[in-house]
Design a protein around this motif. Structure first.
Motif, PDB file in Angstrom:
ATOM      1  N   GLN A 116       0.832  -1.207   0.000  1.00 17.88           N
ATOM      2  CA  GLN A 116       0.000   0.000   0.000  1.00 17.88           C
ATOM      3  C   GLN A 116       0.867   1.258   0.000  1.00 17.88           C
ATOM      4  OE1 GLN A 116      -3.227   0.374  -0.370  1.00 17.88           O
ATOM      5  NE2 GLN A 116      -3.695  -1.796  -0.352  1.00 17.88           N
ATOM      6  N   VAL A 117       1.917   1.259   0.799  1.00 19.20           N
ATOM      7  CA  VAL A 117       2.825   2.406   0.837  1.00 19.20           C
ATOM      8  C   VAL A 117       3.478   2.592  -0.532  1.00 19.20           C
ATOM      9  CG1 VAL A 117       4.980   3.287   1.837  1.00 19.20           C
ATOM     10  CG2 VAL A 117       3.218   2.310   3.318  1.00 19.20           C
ATOM     11  N   GLY A 118       3.855   1.493  -1.160  1.00 19.85           N
ATOM     12  CA  GLY A 118       4.461   1.577  -2.488  1.00 19.85           C
ATOM     13  C   GLY A 118       3.532   2.165  -3.529  1.00 19.85           C
ATOM     14  N   THR A 119       2.275   1.771  -3.510  1.00 23.70           N
ATOM     15  CA  THR A 119       1.329   2.327  -4.485  1.00 23.70           C
ATOM     16  C   THR A 119       1.029   3.787  -4.177  1.00 23.70           C
ATOM     17  OG1 THR A 119      -0.652   1.544  -3.304  1.00 23.70           O
ATOM     18  CG2 THR A 119       0.283   0.069  -4.972  1.00 23.70           C
ATOM     19  N   LEU A 120       1.005   4.122  -2.898  1.00 23.28           N
ATOM     20  CA  LEU A 120       0.826   5.517  -2.491  1.00 23.28           C
ATOM     21  C   LEU A 120       1.993   6.364  -3.000  1.00 23.28           C
ATOM     22  CD1 LEU A 120      -0.757   7.593  -0.704  1.00 23.28           C
ATOM     23  CD2 LEU A 120       0.737   6.882   1.158  1.00 23.28           C
ATOM     24  N   TRP A 121       3.211   5.856  -2.807  1.00 21.86           N
ATOM     25  CA  TRP A 121       4.397   6.572  -3.269  1.00 21.86           C
ATOM     26  C   TRP A 121       4.361   6.728  -4.788  1.00 21.86           C
ATOM     27  CZ3 TRP A 121       8.251   5.658  -6.723  1.00 21.86           C
ATOM     28  CH2 TRP A 121       9.296   6.576  -6.716  1.00 21.86           C
ATOM     29  N   ALA A 122       4.013   5.661  -5.515  1.00 18.03           N
ATOM     30  CA  ALA A 122       3.982   5.728  -6.981  1.00 18.03           C
ATOM     31  C   ALA A 122       2.984   6.779  -7.456  1.00 18.03           C
ATOM     32  CB  ALA A 122       3.643   4.362  -7.569  1.00 18.03           C
ATOM     33  N   THR A 123       1.847   6.879  -6.787  1.00 16.64           N
ATOM     34  CA  THR A 123       0.851   7.881  -7.164  1.00 16.64           C
ATOM     35  C   THR A 123       1.367   9.286  -6.875  1.00 16.64           C
ATOM     36  OG1 THR A 123      -0.951   6.333  -6.772  1.00 16.64           O
ATOM     37  CG2 THR A 123      -1.522   8.661  -6.795  1.00 16.64           C
ATOM     38  N   GLY A 124       1.954   9.488  -5.715  1.00 18.12           N
ATOM     39  CA  GLY A 124       2.516  10.802  -5.391  1.00 18.12           C
ATOM     40  C   GLY A 124       3.637  11.184  -6.340  1.00 18.12           C
ATOM     41  N   HIS A 125       4.481  10.234  -6.661  1.00 16.74           N
ATOM     42  CA  HIS A 125       5.575  10.481  -7.600  1.00 16.74           C
ATOM     43  C   HIS A 125       5.015  10.870  -8.974  1.00 16.74           C
ATOM     44  CE1 HIS A 125       9.469  10.083  -9.513  1.00 16.74           C
ATOM     45  NE2 HIS A 125       8.912   9.295 -10.421  1.00 16.74           N
ATOM     46  N   ALA A 126       4.006  10.136  -9.441  1.00 22.35           N
ATOM     47  CA  ALA A 126       3.399  10.445 -10.738  1.00 22.35           C
ATOM     48  C   ALA A 126       2.709  11.806 -10.710  1.00 22.35           C
ATOM     49  CB  ALA A 126       2.403   9.351 -11.129  1.00 22.35           C
ATOM     50  N   ARG A 127       2.106  12.147  -9.574  1.00 20.45           N
ATOM     51  CA  ARG A 127       1.454  13.455  -9.443  1.00 20.45           C
ATOM     52  C   ARG A 127       2.483  14.570  -9.677  1.00 20.45           C
ATOM     53  NH1 ARG A 127      -3.324  15.251  -7.610  1.00 20.45           N
ATOM     54  NH2 ARG A 127      -3.989  13.297  -6.684  1.00 20.45           N
ATOM     55  N   GLY A 128       3.648  14.433  -9.046  1.00 17.54           N
ATOM     56  CA  GLY A 128       4.699  15.427  -9.228  1.00 17.54           C
ATOM     57  C   GLY A 128       5.302  15.397 -10.622  1.00 17.54           C
ATOM     58  N   LYS A 129       5.561  14.204 -11.126  1.00 19.47           N
ATOM     59  CA  LYS A 129       6.192  14.047 -12.438  1.00 19.47           C
ATOM     60  C   LYS A 129       5.350  14.649 -13.553  1.00 19.47           C
ATOM     61  CE  LYS A 129       7.958  10.438 -15.525  1.00 19.47           C
ATOM     62  NZ  LYS A 129       8.209   8.989 -15.662  1.00 19.47           N
ATOM     63  N   TYR A 130       4.038  14.462 -13.466  1.00 18.33           N
ATOM     64  CA  TYR A 130       3.147  14.916 -14.535  1.00 18.33           C
ATOM     65  C   TYR A 130       2.426  16.220 -14.208  1.00 18.33           C
ATOM     66  CZ  TYR A 130       4.121  10.242 -16.185  1.00 18.33           C
ATOM     67  OH  TYR A 130       4.759   9.095 -16.601  1.00 18.33           O
ATOM     68  N   GLY A 131       2.742  16.826 -13.064  1.00 20.86           N
ATOM     69  CA  GLY A 131       2.174  18.116 -12.711  1.00 20.86           C
ATOM     70  C   GLY A 131       0.684  18.094 -12.438  1.00 20.86           C
ATOM     71  N   ILE A 132       0.209  17.033 -11.833  1.00 21.48           N
ATOM     72  CA  ILE A 132      -1.215  16.922 -11.503  1.00 21.48           C
ATOM     73  C   ILE A 132      -1.406  17.456 -10.089  1.00 21.48           C
ATOM     74  CG2 ILE A 132      -3.207  15.388 -11.308  1.00 21.48           C
ATOM     75  CD1 ILE A 132      -1.934  15.512 -14.133  1.00 21.48           C
ATOM     76  N   GLN A 133      -2.043  18.595  -9.964  1.00 19.91           N
ATOM     77  CA  GLN A 133      -2.242  19.233  -8.665  1.00 19.91           C
ATOM     78  C   GLN A 133      -3.454  18.643  -7.950  1.00 19.91           C
ATOM     79  OE1 GLN A 133      -0.050  21.545  -7.400  1.00 19.91           O
ATOM     80  NE2 GLN A 133       1.116  21.029  -9.239  1.00 19.91           N
ATOM     81  N   ALA A 134      -3.304  18.386  -6.661  1.00 23.17           N
ATOM     82  CA  ALA A 134      -4.427  17.903  -5.857  1.00 23.17           C
ATOM     83  C   ALA A 134      -5.516  18.967  -5.848  1.00 23.17           C
ATOM     84  CB  ALA A 134      -3.958  17.607  -4.443  1.00 23.17           C
ATOM     85  N   PRO A 135      -6.757  18.600  -5.896  1.00 24.18           N
ATOM     86  CA  PRO A 135      -7.318  17.272  -5.741  1.00 24.18           C
ATOM     87  C   PRO A 135      -7.582  16.549  -7.062  1.00 24.18           C
ATOM     88  CG  PRO A 135      -9.092  18.850  -5.623  1.00 24.18           C
ATOM     89  CD  PRO A 135      -7.804  19.630  -5.843  1.00 24.18           C
ATOM     90  N   ALA A 136      -7.074  17.041  -8.175  1.00 29.80           N
ATOM     91  CA  ALA A 136      -7.326  16.413  -9.477  1.00 29.80           C
ATOM     92  C   ALA A 136      -6.854  14.960  -9.476  1.00 29.80           C
ATOM     93  CB  ALA A 136      -6.620  17.195 -10.582  1.00 29.80           C
ATOM     94  N   ILE A 137      -7.611  14.117 -10.161  1.00 26.66           N
ATOM     95  CA  ILE A 137      -7.224  12.713 -10.298  1.00 26.66           C
ATOM     96  C   ILE A 137      -7.204  12.304 -11.774  1.00 26.66           C
ATOM     97  CG2 ILE A 137      -7.891  11.982  -7.988  1.00 26.66           C
ATOM     98  CD1 ILE A 137     -10.500  10.896  -9.247  1.00 26.66           C
ATOM     99  N   SER A 138      -7.073  13.283 -12.637  1.00 26.78           N
ATOM    100  CA  SER A 138      -6.951  12.993 -14.063  1.00 26.78           C
ATOM    101  C   SER A 138      -6.075  14.068 -14.697  1.00 26.78           C
ATOM    102  CB  SER A 138      -8.330  12.966 -14.731  1.00 26.78           C
ATOM    103  OG  SER A 138      -8.942  14.236 -14.644  1.00 26.78           O
ATOM    104  N   GLY A 139      -5.633  13.794 -15.898  1.00 33.25           N
ATOM    105  CA  GLY A 139      -4.858  14.797 -16.595  1.00 33.25           C
ATOM    106  C   GLY A 139      -3.694  14.242 -17.381  1.00 33.25           C
ATOM    107  N   HIS A 140      -3.148  13.111 -16.978  1.00 33.59           N
ATOM    108  CA  HIS A 140      -2.078  12.469 -17.725  1.00 33.59           C
ATOM    109  C   HIS A 140      -2.217  10.962 -17.543  1.00 33.59           C
ATOM    110  CE1 HIS A 140       1.883  11.053 -18.935  1.00 33.59           C
ATOM    111  NE2 HIS A 140       2.003  12.203 -19.601  1.00 33.59           N
ATOM    112  N   GLU A 141      -2.056  10.231 -18.627  1.00 38.13           N
ATOM    113  CA  GLU A 141      -2.255   8.785 -18.573  1.00 38.13           C
ATOM    114  C   GLU A 141      -1.336   8.113 -17.547  1.00 38.13           C
ATOM    115  OE1 GLU A 141      -1.962   4.775 -21.323  1.00 38.13           O
ATOM    116  OE2 GLU A 141      -1.832   6.736 -22.308  1.00 38.13           O
TER     117      GLU A 141
END
Length: 131
Positions: free
Chosen positions: A17-42
């Motif tokens: 669970q921590v790993g998937t949480l980290w991967a999501t946070g990393h992808a959020r930063g990498k692709y510039g997806i600002q919270a609370p958005a959950i879409s914007g880059h594949e």
């Protein structure tokens, strides 16, 4: 060791669970997806789906693992739980790379969960029948 195997599986599930949480946070930063958005880059959306799918699967896995361990099958429940964890890791890695390739990991995890469920049901039924 046998009685501790389910607890080890729970710890590995938490780390997953921590790993998937980290991967999501990393992808959020990498692709510039600002919270609370959950879409914007594949790439971000795949990471988000992996996290949510893993969370949803964990919600049904952990109670069945508890049943198997509590009602007489800590070793086999733990082994099947390890299969589930392995399958979920495989699923996550494959989904992040190419969603079309997530199937085999999903099937392995499902087989592990089904085994844990069967052990839990049989153990509970045996407990109810023998009093």
């Amino acid at each position: 060791m046998t009685q501790h195997l389910p607890a080890i599986v729970v710890l590995l599930t938490i780390l997953l669970q921590v790993g998937t949480l980290w991967a999501t946070g990393h992808a959020r930063g990498k692709y510039g997806i600002q919270a609370p958005a959950i879409s914007g880059h594949e790439g971000f959306e795949r990471a988000w789906r992996v996290q949510m799918n893993t969370l949803e699967s964990t919600a049904i896995f952990l109670p069945t693992l508890w049943l198997a361990a509590q009602y007489g099958y800590p070793l086999w429940g733990g082994v099947a739980g390890l299969v589930w964890v392995f399958g979920r890791v495989w699923y996550a890695v494959a989904y992040l790379q190419d969603p079309a390739k997530r199937g085999p990991g999903y099937m392995v995890a499902s087989a592990g969960w089904l085994a844990v469920l069967v052990l839990g049901v049989f153990g509970l039924a045996r407990g109810l029948l023998t009093g």
